[in-house]
Write a protein that holds these residues in place. Sequence first.
Motif, mmCIF file in Angstrom:
data_model
loop_
_atom_site.group_PDB
_atom_site.id
_atom_site.type_symbol
_atom_site.label_atom_id
_atom_site.label_comp_id
_atom_site.label_asym_id
_atom_site.label_seq_id
_atom_site.Cartn_x
_atom_site.Cartn_y
_atom_site.Cartn_z
ATOM 1 N N LEU A 1 0.825 -1.212 0.000
ATOM 2 C CA LEU A 1 0.000 0.000 0.000
ATOM 3 C C LEU A 1 0.857 1.259 0.000
ATOM 4 O O LEU A 1 0.532 2.241 -0.669
ATOM 5 C CB LEU A 1 -0.940 0.002 1.208
ATOM 6 C CG LEU A 1 -2.097 -0.988 1.152
ATOM 7 C CD1 LEU A 1 -2.778 -1.082 2.509
ATOM 8 C CD2 LEU A 1 -3.088 -0.589 0.079
ATOM 9 N N GLN A 2 1.940 1.232 0.735
ATOM 10 C CA GLN A 2 2.803 2.412 0.818
ATOM 11 C C GLN A 2 3.549 2.670 -0.487
ATOM 12 O O GLN A 2 3.890 3.809 -0.784
ATOM 13 C CB GLN A 2 3.787 2.267 1.981
ATOM 14 C CG GLN A 2 3.111 2.404 3.319
ATOM 15 C CD GLN A 2 4.030 2.099 4.488
ATOM 16 O OE1 GLN A 2 5.081 1.469 4.331
ATOM 17 N NE2 GLN A 2 3.618 2.523 5.670
ATOM 18 N N ARG A 3 3.794 1.627 -1.269
ATOM 19 C CA ARG A 3 4.460 1.809 -2.563
ATOM 20 C C ARG A 3 3.574 2.563 -3.547
ATOM 21 O O ARG A 3 4.047 3.132 -4.519
ATOM 22 C CB ARG A 3 4.853 0.456 -3.158
ATOM 23 C CG ARG A 3 6.126 -0.116 -2.573
ATOM 24 C CD ARG A 3 6.632 -1.281 -3.404
ATOM 25 N NE ARG A 3 5.737 -2.424 -3.404
ATOM 26 C CZ ARG A 3 5.770 -3.416 -2.514
ATOM 27 N NH1 ARG A 3 6.640 -3.396 -1.539
ATOM 28 N NH2 ARG A 3 4.927 -4.415 -2.607
ATOM 29 N N ASN A 4 2.301 2.557 -3.297
ATOM 30 C CA ASN A 4 1.371 3.232 -4.182
ATOM 31 C C ASN A 4 0.688 4.357 -3.413
ATOM 32 O O ASN A 4 -0.278 4.134 -2.701
ATOM 33 C CB ASN A 4 0.332 2.245 -4.720
ATOM 34 C CG ASN A 4 -0.479 2.847 -5.823
ATOM 35 O OD1 ASN A 4 -0.464 4.057 -6.033
ATOM 36 N ND2 ASN A 4 -1.201 2.007 -6.528
ATOM 37 N N ASP A 5 1.203 5.570 -3.578
ATOM 38 C CA ASP A 5 0.678 6.721 -2.854
ATOM 39 C C ASP A 5 -0.505 7.387 -3.551
ATOM 40 O O ASP A 5 -1.090 8.314 -3.011
ATOM 41 C CB ASP A 5 1.787 7.771 -2.654
ATOM 42 C CG ASP A 5 2.832 7.298 -1.651
ATOM 43 O OD1 ASP A 5 2.493 6.475 -0.791
ATOM 44 O OD2 ASP A 5 3.976 7.769 -1.738
ATOM 45 N N ALA A 6 -0.841 6.942 -4.748
ATOM 46 C CA ALA A 6 -1.912 7.586 -5.507
ATOM 47 C C ALA A 6 -3.258 7.387 -4.821
ATOM 48 O O ALA A 6 -3.485 6.384 -4.151
ATOM 49 C CB ALA A 6 -1.970 7.018 -6.927
ATOM 50 N N ASP B 1 -7.366 7.932 -8.800
ATOM 51 C CA ASP B 1 -6.340 8.355 -9.749
ATOM 52 C C ASP B 1 -5.547 7.182 -10.312
ATOM 53 O O ASP B 1 -4.627 7.375 -11.109
ATOM 54 C CB ASP B 1 -5.380 9.351 -9.079
ATOM 55 C CG ASP B 1 -6.059 10.672 -8.764
ATOM 56 O OD1 ASP B 1 -6.998 11.045 -9.492
ATOM 57 O OD2 ASP B 1 -5.661 11.329 -7.782
ATOM 58 N N LEU B 2 -5.890 5.969 -9.909
ATOM 59 C CA LEU B 2 -5.179 4.786 -10.392
ATOM 60 C C LEU B 2 -5.578 4.472 -11.831
ATOM 61 O O LEU B 2 -6.728 4.643 -12.230
ATOM 62 C CB LEU B 2 -5.496 3.570 -9.514
ATOM 63 C CG LEU B 2 -5.060 3.629 -8.053
ATOM 64 C CD1 LEU B 2 -5.532 2.386 -7.321
ATOM 65 C CD2 LEU B 2 -3.554 3.787 -7.938
ATOM 66 N N SER B 3 -4.621 3.986 -12.597
ATOM 67 C CA SER B 3 -4.910 3.516 -13.957
ATOM 68 C C SER B 3 -5.553 2.134 -13.847
ATOM 69 O O SER B 3 -5.474 1.491 -12.796
ATOM 70 C CB SER B 3 -3.610 3.421 -14.755
ATOM 71 O OG SER B 3 -2.835 2.336 -14.271
ATOM 72 N N PRO B 4 -6.175 1.641 -14.922
ATOM 73 C CA PRO B 4 -6.766 0.294 -14.868
ATOM 74 C C PRO B 4 -5.748 -0.785 -14.481
ATOM 75 O O PRO B 4 -6.069 -1.688 -13.716
ATOM 76 C CB PRO B 4 -7.297 0.079 -16.279
ATOM 77 C CG PRO B 4 -7.605 1.458 -16.767
ATOM 78 C CD PRO B 4 -6.514 2.319 -16.180
ATOM 79 N N GLY B 5 -4.534 -0.675 -14.991
ATOM 80 C CA GLY B 5 -3.506 -1.655 -14.621
ATOM 81 C C GLY B 5 -3.163 -1.589 -13.144
ATOM 82 O O GLY B 5 -2.948 -2.618 -12.496
ATOM 83 N N GLU B 6 -3.126 -0.369 -12.602
ATOM 84 C CA GLU B 6 -2.854 -0.210 -11.171
ATOM 85 C C GLU B 6 -4.014 -0.731 -10.326
ATOM 86 O O GLU B 6 -3.809 -1.300 -9.258
ATOM 87 C CB GLU B 6 -2.572 1.259 -10.844
ATOM 88 C CG GLU B 6 -1.260 1.760 -11.409
ATOM 89 C CD GLU B 6 -1.116 3.272 -11.323
ATOM 90 O OE1 GLU B 6 0.026 3.733 -11.095
ATOM 91 O OE2 GLU B 6 -2.122 3.993 -11.486
ATOM 92 N N VAL B 7 -5.238 -0.552 -10.818
ATOM 93 C CA VAL B 7 -6.399 -1.089 -10.107
ATOM 94 C C VAL B 7 -6.316 -2.612 -10.073
ATOM 95 O O VAL B 7 -6.556 -3.235 -9.042
ATOM 96 C CB VAL B 7 -7.721 -0.625 -10.755
ATOM 97 C CG1 VAL B 7 -8.911 -1.359 -10.150
ATOM 98 C CG2 VAL B 7 -7.890 0.879 -10.598
#
Length: 133
Positions: free
Chosen positions: A14-19, A23-29
Amino acid sequence: MELSNISLDLKQSLQRNDAKILDLSPGEVAGFLEMCHQALCGYVFYANAQLSPDSEAVLSVADIEKIDSVFRELTNNFFPMAHSTENLRYLQIVNKTEYRHVVEGLSHLKRMGEDARDLSEHLSQSIDRLINP
């Protein structure tokens, strides 16, 4: 795996992804869903190991497979949208059948418009011929 390791892995992910989530892209989701999937499975396996085998709270293999299949399906469903560069806040999952119905309707309407233009042009030429023989 110990409970502290499961929580630590989730916390670090979770901490690696501060967005912000929207605001997340589909790949990040998809990645976020996979991270949650792994954490939940870790918690379930840990909880099952702590309970007696005859405990009412133990999740069966079938229950774990349900959880696994739901998360796999959710994760995989974001990849068809991965061609988009839009953030989650601008994306929406829609019913494919209804979407195709709308697209077909618009195509039909476009053809009708083209036919109407052709007919209008033909009638205008006919009027010109009638007026100016």
